[in-house]
Design an enzyme around this catalytic site. Structure first.
Site, PDB file in Angstrom:
ATOM      1  CB  ALA A  19      15.891 -38.318  54.396  1.00 37.37           C
ATOM      2  N   GLY A  26      13.645 -38.598  49.633  1.00 40.84           N
ATOM      3  CA  GLY A  26      12.942 -37.430  50.148  1.00 40.84           C
ATOM      4  C   GLY A  26      12.989 -36.252  49.196  1.00 40.84           C
ATOM      5  CD  GLU A  43       9.415 -39.625  50.182  1.00 42.98           C
ATOM      6  OE1 GLU A  43      10.479 -39.390  50.787  1.00 42.98           O
ATOM      7  OE2 GLU A  43       8.556 -40.415  50.602  1.00 42.98           O
ATOM      8  CD  GLU A  48      13.075 -43.292  49.728  1.00 43.67           C
ATOM      9  OE1 GLU A  48      13.011 -43.847  48.612  1.00 43.67           O
ATOM     10  OE2 GLU A  48      12.742 -42.113  49.912  1.00 43.67           O
TER      11      GLU A  48
HETATM   12  N1  3HC Z   1      22.244 -38.451  53.091  1.00 37.64           N
HETATM   13  C1  3HC Z   1      23.464 -38.177  53.570  1.00 37.64           C
HETATM   14  N2  3HC Z   1      24.578 -38.202  52.819  1.00 37.64           N
HETATM   15  C2  3HC Z   1      24.442 -38.518  51.531  1.00 37.64           C
HETATM   16  C3  3HC Z   1      23.196 -38.814  50.968  1.00 37.64           C
HETATM   17  C4  3HC Z   1      22.052 -38.761  51.793  1.00 37.64           C
HETATM   18  N3  3HC Z   1      20.829 -39.017  51.342  1.00 37.64           N
HETATM   19  N4  3HC Z   1      23.381 -39.094  49.651  1.00 37.64           N
HETATM   20  C5  3HC Z   1      24.691 -38.955  49.418  1.00 37.64           C
HETATM   21  N5  3HC Z   1      25.324 -38.610  50.552  1.00 37.64           N
HETATM   22  C6  3HC Z   1      26.759 -38.317  50.699  1.00 37.64           C
HETATM   23  C7  3HC Z   1      27.646 -39.522  50.486  1.00 37.64           C
HETATM   24  O1  3HC Z   1      27.801 -40.267  51.680  1.00 37.64           O
HETATM   25  C8  3HC Z   1      28.929 -38.868  50.042  1.00 37.64           C
HETATM   26  O2  3HC Z   1      29.566 -38.368  51.184  1.00 37.64           O
HETATM   27  P1  3HC Z   1      31.160 -38.225  51.233  1.00 37.64           P
HETATM   28  O3  3HC Z   1      31.524 -37.283  50.151  1.00 37.64           O
HETATM   29  O4  3HC Z   1      31.415 -37.747  52.593  1.00 37.64           O
HETATM   30  O5  3HC Z   1      31.661 -39.617  50.976  1.00 37.64           O
HETATM   31  C9  3HC Z   1      28.458 -37.689  49.217  1.00 37.64           C
HETATM   32  O6  3HC Z   1      27.108 -37.445  49.636  1.00 37.64           O
HETATM   33  C10 3HC Z   1      28.498 -37.901  47.733  1.00 37.64           C
HETATM   34  O7  3HC Z   1      27.829 -39.113  47.446  1.00 37.64           O
HETATM   35  P2  3HC Z   1      28.320 -40.072  46.272  1.00 37.64           P
HETATM   36  O8  3HC Z   1      29.778 -40.321  46.401  1.00 37.64           O
HETATM   37  O9  3HC Z   1      27.414 -41.241  46.271  1.00 37.64           O
HETATM   38  O10 3HC Z   1      28.076 -39.113  45.020  1.00 37.64           O
HETATM   39  P3  3HC Z   1      27.519 -39.441  43.592  1.00 37.64           P
HETATM   40  O11 3HC Z   1      27.506 -38.173  42.869  1.00 37.64           O
HETATM   41  O12 3HC Z   1      28.215 -40.629  43.033  1.00 37.64           O
HETATM   42  O13 3HC Z   1      25.982 -39.916  43.823  1.00 37.64           O
HETATM   43  C11 3HC Z   1      23.764 -39.807  44.702  1.00 37.64           C
HETATM   44  C12 3HC Z   1      25.028 -39.017  44.323  1.00 37.64           C
HETATM   45  C13 3HC Z   1      23.134 -40.441  43.459  1.00 37.64           C
HETATM   46  C14 3HC Z   1      22.783 -38.865  45.367  1.00 37.64           C
HETATM   47  C15 3HC Z   1      24.155 -40.940  45.662  1.00 37.64           C
HETATM   48  O14 3HC Z   1      24.922 -40.380  46.717  1.00 37.64           O
HETATM   49  C16 3HC Z   1      23.016 -41.670  46.291  1.00 37.64           C
HETATM   50  O15 3HC Z   1      22.489 -42.585  45.696  1.00 37.64           O
HETATM   51  N6  3HC Z   1      22.628 -41.284  47.504  1.00 37.64           N
HETATM   52  C17 3HC Z   1      21.616 -41.947  48.261  1.00 37.64           C
HETATM   53  C18 3HC Z   1      20.260 -41.545  47.788  1.00 37.64           C
HETATM   54  C19 3HC Z   1      19.224 -42.141  48.676  1.00 37.64           C
HETATM   55  O16 3HC Z   1      19.264 -43.292  49.049  1.00 37.64           O
HETATM   56  N7  3HC Z   1      18.238 -41.322  49.052  1.00 37.64           N
HETATM   57  C20 3HC Z   1      17.195 -41.736  49.901  1.00 37.64           C
HETATM   58  C21 3HC Z   1      17.530 -41.346  51.285  1.00 37.64           C
HETATM   59  S1  3HC Z   1      16.369 -41.970  52.444  1.00 37.64           S
HETATM   60  C22 3HC Z   1      15.050 -40.896  52.328  1.00 37.64           C
HETATM   61  O17 3HC Z   1      15.061 -39.985  51.552  1.00 37.64           O
HETATM   62  C23 3HC Z   1      13.965 -41.166  53.285  1.00 37.64           C
HETATM   63  C24 3HC Z   1      12.727 -40.427  52.952  1.00 37.64           C
HETATM   64  O18 3HC Z   1      11.895 -41.237  52.179  1.00 37.64           O
HETATM   65  C25 3HC Z   1      11.994 -40.009  54.178  1.00 37.64           C
END
Ligand code: 3HC
Ligand code: NAI
Length: 694
Positions: A61, A102, A105, A125
């Site tokens: 997400a 997500g 998912e 998450e």
């Molecule tokens: N939403 C919005 N922005 C995100 C994002 C997300 N889920 N994941 C990454 N980004 C953004 C980062 O803020 C960063 O932005 P920037 O370039 O402006 O600084 C850019 O994407 C690149 O991220 P990283 O520097 O972390 O890049 P990496 O290649 O090192 O890592 C990644 C990529 C493994 C995907 C890492 O970004 C990460 O762990 N992201 C979070 C993943 C996460 O927590 N997902 C769950 C989201 S909550 C959800 O899905 C709810 C659902 O269950 C309903």
């Protein structure tokens, strides 16, 4: 458009195209639904492939949409997954690089999943203080089994697709061209009669689900203490096991909606973005060229130099380690070896790796051996004269373009830079002790530090796994300048009526890893003493409690002398309240004519934390830090500030700056109130009804 739609010989390929990580924001979600519908309506299409462009299938997400109207606007992720799962034509998720949250998912809603080897799979998450909110707690256990799924969900850990081969999650693991393989697979299943399999229709089979869930609850209870999310993950999984898919899904949603609004989740998201924002420097564009760093040198093999060398070695850099005397060099190398041996005995490092790492270090007594270094980090005694010797020598031997870094914690970096004829190449790299362990690196930007030097050091910090935050030049930089005001308040409170153990307990209950007095005993009370003596000369008008000087005059420097604010038993680190010290404190209050009063824990916490906030606001105002989240990252990664409060500046926002201002004005009117000079930025933001983070 955040989603591309193409066709390949009867297969519709829906490609998420929302860089950088194909976050499932509103337009991406809408694009997927549109693509699924388009494919239904095209008689030439027999199957659908769902994949991601660039460096991810999907990172989940879009976290930036949380708690905004976009997050709940249709199509929500639940609606998207329903459309995918309900497609009459089979949907094949083709996963590469990253499928998280997500994103996973969504893939679980597809009828089939094929993955590239090495793809990172996670439901992370929980690390954001929430739980999977689009069916993850229901479908993952049905895909890979209750135990494996619960472990992944509760820990948020990333698992490689290879590890999950044969788990029931993937129909195929692909070595070569994923798109090609996915289309071939889709054609094959497209030729089959429907309905196509749905993960939601699988059963969760476990010989003793109730027993396992209870076991998981007990394990999580200790680890997750202040965080509700891991518990909610288990509750949601259990709801699915006991009451079936639909009820489990509804309960999961309820928990998600509640958790996403909590201050704890807000704090964890702030830390996630704060870490990424820290590497961006407002006037240093992202495309600033960086210098090549292959060879590193470290000067000084003492407490800091040894740890700094280890950081680079751990990341594979060859390091030349320079000392003045052979004994110091030998001692430094022995300490490094001992640290690696400890890692081996804890099973964290392979025995062969120990020798390989030691072999990357070249000890030397000669500056000639530094001439090939691309980066030289100085960690010698904290005396300007010694720094002058080192930097003028470096100016003679270092190659053109080499970055010259100082680990100084209190000296003026601009003065150090002026010892060379290349101040543009000089930068501060302020590591924290123990340098091989602590995540924080303050990158100190001198008046003349070149932009490409900063860009290089920030990039390098990632390689050595540090959280780097840029600080301008000032006494103490961001972290220590703020902690001085915090310690100052702690000492005033001893004078006014508190005792060390009470102060420590109160702030530890707030969530700090260690209170100010235990921390000072660990670091050595003599360090603060030396700084205060300097302050007395530089700022004779500034008011400090002399209580800590009294302690130091008795030789109680902390753990290293067997006693400080607390007593210590030989070989132990437990802090025992000290009768002698407590009596000394009470006697001191009497001597200076202060009638001791009972100070409540609430006041202790408020004064300590607001001292940080007030100084942090000044640091922002002066441009020493470029954004509030940088200050928070310093405190979260270097000073044990509770992560679930997001750092001092976010915490101030949570309290409300109006309330922060009132409290500071109240303390300013009390005894020792001269220590509270309200930061103008607080009053301004409070008047505008804003916070440090907008
Ligand atoms: N939403 C919005 N922005 C995100 C994002 C997300 N889920 N994941 C990454 N980004 C953004 C980062 O803020 C960063 O932005 P920037 O370039 O402006 O600084 C850019 O994407 C690149 O991220 P990283 O520097 O972390 O890049 P990496 O290649 O090192 O890592 C990644 C990529 C493994 C995907 C890492 O970004 C990460 O762990 N992201 C979070 C993943 C996460 O927590 N997902 C769950 C989201 S909550 C959800 O899905 C709810 C659902 O269950 C309903
Ligand atoms: P230390 O005393 O443990 O080590 C200093 C080392 O430098 C000694 O081994 C000494 O032999 C060597 N040295 C002295 N002069 C030298 C020279 N001219 N050439 C080569 N080597 C020389 O000191 P520590 O604690 O490692 O501190 C080093 C620097 O790191 C200081 O600037 C200090 O302010 C800074 N620092 C210290 C922190 C700490 O917690 N100890 C934290 C952050 C920064």
């Amino acid at each position: 458009m955040a989603v591309d739609y193409t066709t390949r010989d009867g297969v519709a390929v829906i490609t998420l195209n929302n860089p950088p990580v194909n976050g499932l924001g509103l337009s991406t979600r809408a694009g997927i639904v549109e693509g699924i519908e388009r494919a239904q309506n095209d008689p030439a299409i027999t199957a659908i492939v769902l994949t991601g462009a660039g460096k991810a299938f999907s990172g989940g997400a879009d976290i930036t949409e949380f708690n905004t109207p976009k997050a709940t606007r249709e199509p929500t992720l639940a609606t998207v997954i329903k459309a995918v799962e309900g497609s009459a034509k089979p949907v094949v998720a083709a996963i590469h690089s990253v499928a998280m949250g997500g994103g996973l998912e969504l893939a679980l809603g597809a009828h089939y999943r094929i993955a590239a080897r090495g793809a990172q799979i996670a439901l992370p998450e929980v690390k954001l203080g929430i739980l999977p909110g689009a069916g993850g707690t229901q479908r993952l256990p049905r895909a890979i089994g209750l135990e494996a799924a619960l472990n992944m969900i509760v820990s948020g850990a990333t698992v490689l697709s290879d590890t999950l081969a044969g788990s029931g999650l993937f129909d195929e693991l692909v070595e070569g061209d994923l798109a090609e393989a996915a289309c071939a697979f889709a054609r094959k299943v497209g030729a089959k009669e429907g309905p196509h399999p749905k993960v939601r229709e699988r059963q969760i089979t476990h010989p003793n689900a109730a027993g396992f869930i209870q076991f998981a609850r007990n394990s999580v209870a200790a680890a997750a203490k202040p965080f509700p999310a891991p518990h909610k993950c288990i509750d949601a999984i259990e709801a699915g096991v006991l009451n079936g898919f639909d009820k489990g899904l509804a309960f999961e949603r309820e928990c998600f909606v509640a958790l996403v609004q909590t201050p704890k989740s807000r704090a964890l998201r702030h830390a996630f973005f704060g870490e990424r924002a820290a590497s961006k420097i407002p006037d240093v564009p992202a495309d600033t060229p960086v210098r090549d760093i292959e060879q590193v040198a470290v000067i000084g093999a003492g407490t800091m130099g040894g740890g700094i060398a280890m950081n680079f070695v751990n990341a594979g850099f060859p390091v030349t380690l320079l000392e003045t005397r052979q004994e110091a060099l030998d001692r430094g190398l022995a300490t490094i070896r001992k640290n690696y041996e400890a890692s081996v005995s804890k099973g964290k490092l392979e025995p062969e790796a120990l020798e390989a790492r030691m072999a990357l270090i070249t000890p030397t007594l000669s500056y000639d051996d530094l001439k090939n270094a691309d980066l030289i980090v100085e960690a010698v005694f904290e005396e300007l004269g010694v720094k002058e010797q080192v930097f003028s020598r470096l100016d003679e031997v270092a190659k053109a373009g080499a970055i010259l870094a100082s680990n100084t914690s209190t000296l003026d970096l601009d003065k150090i830079a002026a010892f060379t004829k290349r101040p543009q190449d000089v930068v501060g790299m302020h590591f924290f002790s123990p340098a091989n362990v602590m995540k924080l690196l303050e990158v100190v930007r001198g008046r003349q530090t070149a932009k490409d030097v900063l860009a290089t050091v920030m990039k390098l910090a990632k390689k050595i796994k540090k959280t780097a935050v840029v600080s301008g030049v000032c006494d103490g930089f961001i972290g220590n300048r703020m902690i001085e005001q915090y310690i100052r308040q702690a000492l005033f409170m001893l004078e006014e009526g508190a005792l060390p153990a009470q102060v420590d307990k109160a702030i530890e209950k707030f969530g700090f890893a260690m209170g100010p007095f235990r921390m000072s005993d660990l670091a050595g009370n003599d360090i603060g003493w030396a700084i205060r003596r300097r302050r007395y000369q530089e700022h004779p008008g500034m008011h400090y409690s002399r209580i800590a000087d009294r302690l130091c005059e008795t030789g109680r420097f902390g753990q290293k002398t067997g006693g400080g604010w607390y007593d210590y038993k030989a070989g132990e680190r437990t802090a025992y309240p000290s009768k002698v010290v407590d009596e000394m404190i009470v006697a001191y209050s009497k001597e200076i004519g202060v009638a001791r009063r009972k100070i409540g824990d609430e006041e202790i916490v408020e004064r300590l934390v607001l001292a940080l906030v007030n100084e942090g606001a000044k640091i922002l105002e002066e441009g020493i830090a470029s954004k509030a989240s940088d200050i928070d990252m310093v405190y979260l990664t270097g000073y044990g500030f509770p992560i679930y409060r997001g750092g001092p500046m976010l915490h101030a926002d949570t309290l409300g700056l109006y309330n922060v201002e009132r409290a500071i004005r109240r303390y300013a009117a009390q005894p020792n109130g001269d220590a509270w000079q309200l930061a103008p930025g607080i009053a301004r933001l409070a008047a505008e009804g804003r916070g440090f983070n907008g």
